[in-house]
Design an enzyme around this catalytic site. Structure first.
Site, PDB file in Angstrom:
ATOM      1  N   HIS A   9     -22.433   5.541 -14.106  1.00 42.06           N
ATOM      2  CA  HIS A   9     -22.380   6.767 -13.131  1.00 42.06           C
ATOM      3  C   HIS A   9     -22.012   5.770 -11.899  1.00 42.06           C
ATOM      4  O   HIS A   9     -22.052   4.640 -11.539  1.00 42.06           O
ATOM      5  CB  HIS A   9     -23.737   7.289 -12.874  1.00 42.06           C
ATOM      6  CG  HIS A   9     -24.498   6.471 -12.396  1.00 42.06           C
ATOM      7  ND1 HIS A   9     -24.929   5.965 -11.279  1.00 42.06           N
ATOM      8  CD2 HIS A   9     -25.841   6.063 -13.447  1.00 42.06           C
ATOM      9  CE1 HIS A   9     -26.116   4.988 -11.259  1.00 42.06           C
ATOM     10  NE2 HIS A   9     -26.484   5.219 -12.626  1.00 42.06           N
ATOM     11  N   GLU A  90     -31.861   6.530 -18.040  1.00 40.54           N
ATOM     12  CA  GLU A  90     -32.326   5.246 -17.550  1.00 40.54           C
ATOM     13  C   GLU A  90     -33.685   4.987 -17.762  1.00 40.54           C
ATOM     14  O   GLU A  90     -34.524   5.942 -18.062  1.00 40.54           O
ATOM     15  CB  GLU A  90     -32.164   5.054 -15.908  1.00 40.54           C
ATOM     16  CG  GLU A  90     -32.196   3.754 -15.389  1.00 40.54           C
ATOM     17  CD  GLU A  90     -31.428   2.403 -16.028  1.00 40.54           C
ATOM     18  OE1 GLU A  90     -31.780   2.283 -17.237  1.00 40.54           O
ATOM     19  OE2 GLU A  90     -30.307   2.139 -15.273  1.00 40.54           O
TER      20      GLU A  90
END
Length: 193
Positions: A9, A90
């Site tokens: 990202h 994550e």
């Protein structure tokens, strides 16, 4: 081709105190959006018509990255199917999330150094180890590769997830995973996954 593109990202808002992000749902910054728009412009036309599917972390920063990547590109037929996968989130840093190094050392004496001595297996209270992250990320990849055995997948994820997958692919010890560069909005191709 049965390979897989791994895309991180875009940039998050500035974090001058270096607070632990982990899997908190922090949005892209305006700079991060610009990084992904540039990536979409330069990279996505190459993939038009070649992707079997896009599999993205379900956190907002990856959802937004995926949306930007797929918007405005000329697809030969229709855009590839998109799936949001919690297994690509994550690393869960548990009670460390949102804290600075100094705050961690004050609240959890000795644990920051313990993590440095056993990066792969240390688990912050309420969180997960890097080995656990790698295990769940690999399981997610296996599941989606099983669903799309032919063609190229595009995975949109986080630095920790991508590093853990690349460490596995390159047969590196997890303790060396942080040596694998993962800048915001970078892309890596893994052939024959």
């Amino acid at each position: 081709m049965n390979g897989m593109w791994l895309v991180r990202h875009g940039a998050l808002p500035p974090n001058p105190e270096r607070r632990i992000v982990g899997n908190r749902d922090i949005p892209l910054s305006s700079a991060g959006r610009q990084q992904i728009y540039a990536l979409a412009h330069d990279f996505m036309p190459i993939l038009a018509g070649r992707l079997a599917a896009v599999v993205s972390s379900d956190l907002g920063r990856c959802r937004e990255t995926t949306s930007i990547l797929l918007t405005g590109n000329e697809w030969t037929a229709s855009p590839p199917p998109v799936h949001f996968e919690p297994g690509l989130r994550e690393l869960d840093m548990g009670q460390w999330q949102g804290l600075t190094k100094a705050e961690i050392e004050a609240r959890f004496p000795g644990q920051y150094d313990a993590r440095g001595r056993d990066f792969a297996h240390f688990r912050p209270e309420g969180g997960e180890s890097f080995a656990q992250l790698q295990s769940r990320a690999l399981e997610a990849v296996r599941r989606w590769r099983g669903r799309y055995p032919e063609g190229t997948l595009l995975l949109v994820a986080h630095a920790g997830v991508i590093r853990s997958l690349l460490a596995h692919y390159m047969a590196l010890p997890l303790d060396d995973a942080l040596r694998i560069p993962q800048e915001y909005a970078c892309r890596t191709f893994v052939p024959e996954w």
